[in-house]
Structure formats: structure tokens, C-alpha cells
Write a protein that holds these residues in place. Structure first.
Motif, mmCIF file in Angstrom:
data_model
loop_
_atom_site.group_PDB
_atom_site.id
_atom_site.type_symbol
_atom_site.label_atom_id
_atom_site.label_comp_id
_atom_site.label_asym_id
_atom_site.label_seq_id
_atom_site.Cartn_x
_atom_site.Cartn_y
_atom_site.Cartn_z
ATOM 1 N N VAL A 93 9.103 -8.344 2.819
ATOM 2 C CA VAL A 93 10.239 -8.955 3.505
ATOM 3 C C VAL A 93 11.025 -7.827 4.164
ATOM 4 N N MET A 94 11.425 -8.036 5.412
ATOM 5 C CA MET A 94 12.226 -7.034 6.107
ATOM 6 C C MET A 94 13.474 -7.723 6.653
ATOM 7 N N LEU A 95 14.612 -7.121 6.390
ATOM 8 C CA LEU A 95 15.871 -7.604 6.948
ATOM 9 C C LEU A 95 16.355 -6.570 7.954
ATOM 10 N N ILE A 96 16.737 -7.028 9.137
ATOM 11 C CA ILE A 96 17.271 -6.114 10.135
ATOM 12 C C ILE A 96 18.558 -6.686 10.706
ATOM 13 N N ASP A 97 19.409 -5.802 11.142
ATOM 14 C CA ASP A 97 20.615 -6.185 11.864
ATOM 15 C C ASP A 97 20.209 -6.276 13.329
ATOM 16 N N ASN A 98 20.153 -7.477 13.856
ATOM 17 C CA ASN A 98 19.667 -7.708 15.211
ATOM 18 C C ASN A 98 20.543 -7.032 16.261
ATOM 19 N N TYR A 99 21.772 -6.729 15.930
ATOM 20 C CA TYR A 99 22.653 -6.042 16.873
ATOM 21 C C TYR A 99 22.358 -4.545 16.938
ATOM 22 N N ARG A 100 21.946 -3.969 15.835
ATOM 23 C CA ARG A 100 21.779 -2.519 15.758
ATOM 24 C C ARG A 100 20.336 -2.061 15.846
ATOM 25 N N THR A 101 19.386 -3.006 15.911
ATOM 26 C CA THR A 101 17.985 -2.643 15.852
ATOM 27 C C THR A 101 17.216 -3.257 17.018
ATOM 28 N N ASP B 212 30.631 -5.194 21.199
ATOM 29 C CA ASP B 212 31.224 -4.756 19.944
ATOM 30 C C ASP B 212 30.542 -5.528 18.821
ATOM 31 N N HIS B 213 30.043 -4.801 17.822
ATOM 32 C CA HIS B 213 29.364 -5.442 16.690
ATOM 33 C C HIS B 213 30.335 -6.419 16.043
ATOM 34 N N PRO B 214 29.908 -7.651 15.782
ATOM 35 C CA PRO B 214 30.836 -8.656 15.247
ATOM 36 C C PRO B 214 31.384 -8.345 13.859
ATOM 37 N N ALA B 215 30.677 -7.540 13.071
ATOM 38 C CA ALA B 215 31.163 -7.224 11.728
ATOM 39 C C ALA B 215 31.847 -5.864 11.650
ATOM 40 N N THR B 216 31.289 -4.864 12.348
ATOM 41 C CA THR B 216 31.807 -3.503 12.206
ATOM 42 C C THR B 216 32.733 -3.083 13.339
ATOM 43 N N GLY B 217 32.664 -3.798 14.462
ATOM 44 C CA GLY B 217 33.445 -3.415 15.636
ATOM 45 C C GLY B 217 32.852 -2.255 16.401
ATOM 46 N N GLU B 218 31.750 -1.693 15.904
ATOM 47 C CA GLU B 218 31.087 -0.557 16.548
ATOM 48 C C GLU B 218 30.599 -0.951 17.942
ATOM 49 N N ARG B 219 30.799 -0.073 18.921
ATOM 50 C CA ARG B 219 30.345 -0.300 20.301
ATOM 51 C C ARG B 219 28.848 -0.033 20.350
ATOM 52 N N LEU B 220 28.066 -1.014 20.808
ATOM 53 C CA LEU B 220 26.615 -0.926 20.783
ATOM 54 C C LEU B 220 25.995 -1.238 22.135
ATOM 55 N N TRP B 221 24.913 -0.547 22.454
ATOM 56 C CA TRP B 221 24.068 -0.922 23.583
ATOM 57 C C TRP B 221 23.264 -2.114 23.103
#
Length: 171
Positions: free
Chosen positions: A144-152, A66-75
Motif C-alpha cells: 500500500v502506498m499513500l502519497i500527498d497528491n499536492y506534493r508528489t 497553496d497546500h490546503p493543509a500546510t499553506g506551503e506554496r507548491l508547483w
């Protein structure tokens, strides 16, 4: 996930494989076997010494989180990069097969929690899905690139020339 660290005095006879299959003394920056085991335990790894002096360290992780900020279920896992196969081994994969085959512990391995390997067709389907969603970002000096390490899922493609990428992780 299993990571096998060879003993630095037991090389593969292949300079490329020796660099890839890092020695436990280098990985843990010690020659003290007890300290290496303690470091593994501190990281939550199950570790054991093998008869050839190598260290095998394993970590169990869930495939979905579960994403720590959104709660979205992620692979969320590293199967695509940590499962040694022709796809991620590239041109050197035949050297890995020739040296390790089914007799020696490979540098990296991923399995189901019961120890069973992932079927090859599942890995093929995974790479097909990753390829279908790949986005190549053109880089220019100063970008500069910012990515969400949980979703990318992210990595580096083959390139030529110089590359200097600075990475910072923050939460």
C-alpha cells in the motif's frame, strides 16, 4: 489545459490514435451535444464545437497553489503529462505528428493563459528536473502506498507483465 474530443464518426485511420483521441460521445456518455456542453459547464470547462464535429474543452488553472493543509506554496499542474511531445508520446509520437501536425487539434494541449505554447527548452528542463527527483518504489504483492497528491508528481513507468493497481482518493 485543452482536451479535444473527436466525433466518433471521424476516426484518424490509426487504431492507436483513435483510442487515445477519445470520442466525445464516449467521454460524456451521450450523443446529445447540448448535454455534453452542459457537462463541460458543470465542470468549469470552456467548451466549443469545432467544424469537424469534435468538442474542444479548456480549463484555466494556476501553476502554483497553496497546500490546503500546510499553506506551503507548491508547483501544481499537469504540464508534463498533458503537453503532447516526443517525451510523453513515446514510440507513437511520430504517428501523432504525421496525423495532427499543425493542421488538426491534438488530443491534449497546454499553453500559457494567453494561448502561447511552452517553449521546448522549458519542457526539456522540466523533464530533467522530474527525472532528477524520480523515486521508483519496488512493489510487492499486498503493498500500500499513500502519497500527498499536492506534493508528489506521480505516474507509471513502462513495464512488462500484469499490473493491477487500485487507487483511492481521499482528503
Amino acid at each position: 489545459y485543452t482536451r479535444n474530443f473527436r466525433d466518433r464518426d471521424v476516426g484518424t485511420g490509426n487504431p492507436y490514435l483513435d483510442v487515445y483521441h477519445i470520442a466525445w460521445q464516449n467521454a460524456f456518455q451521450t450523443t446529445d451535444r447540448d448535454k455534453a456542453l452542459a457537462d463541460c459547464a458543470a465542470m468549469g470547462l470552456d467548451a466549443e464545437w469545432r467544424a469537424d464535429g469534435s468538442l474542444s474543452a479548456a480549463y484555466r488553472a494556476r501553476g502554483l497553489i497553496d497546500h490546503p493543509a500546510t499553506g506551503e506554496r507548491l508547483w501544481f499542474n499537469q504540464i508534463a503529462t498533458q503537453q503532447m511531445n516526443a517525451r510523453n508520446g513515446g514510440e507513437h509520437y511520430p504517428q501523432f505528428v504525421a496525423h495532427y501536425g499543425g493542421e488538426r487539434p491534438w488530443p491534449f494541449a497546454v499553453s500559457f493563459g494567453d494561448g502561447e505554447p511552452f517553449p521546448g527548452e522549458w519542457m526539456d528542463a522540466l523533464y530533467t528536473a522530474l527525472d532528477a527527483h524520480e523515486v521508483r518504489a519496488p512493489w510487492s504483492q499486498g503493498d500500500v502506498m499513500l502519497i500527498d497528491n499536492y506534493r508528489t508528481a506521480h505516474g507509471r513507468n513502462v513495464f512488462s507483465g500484469l499490473r493491477d493497481i487500485q487507487v483511492s482518493l481521499f482528503g
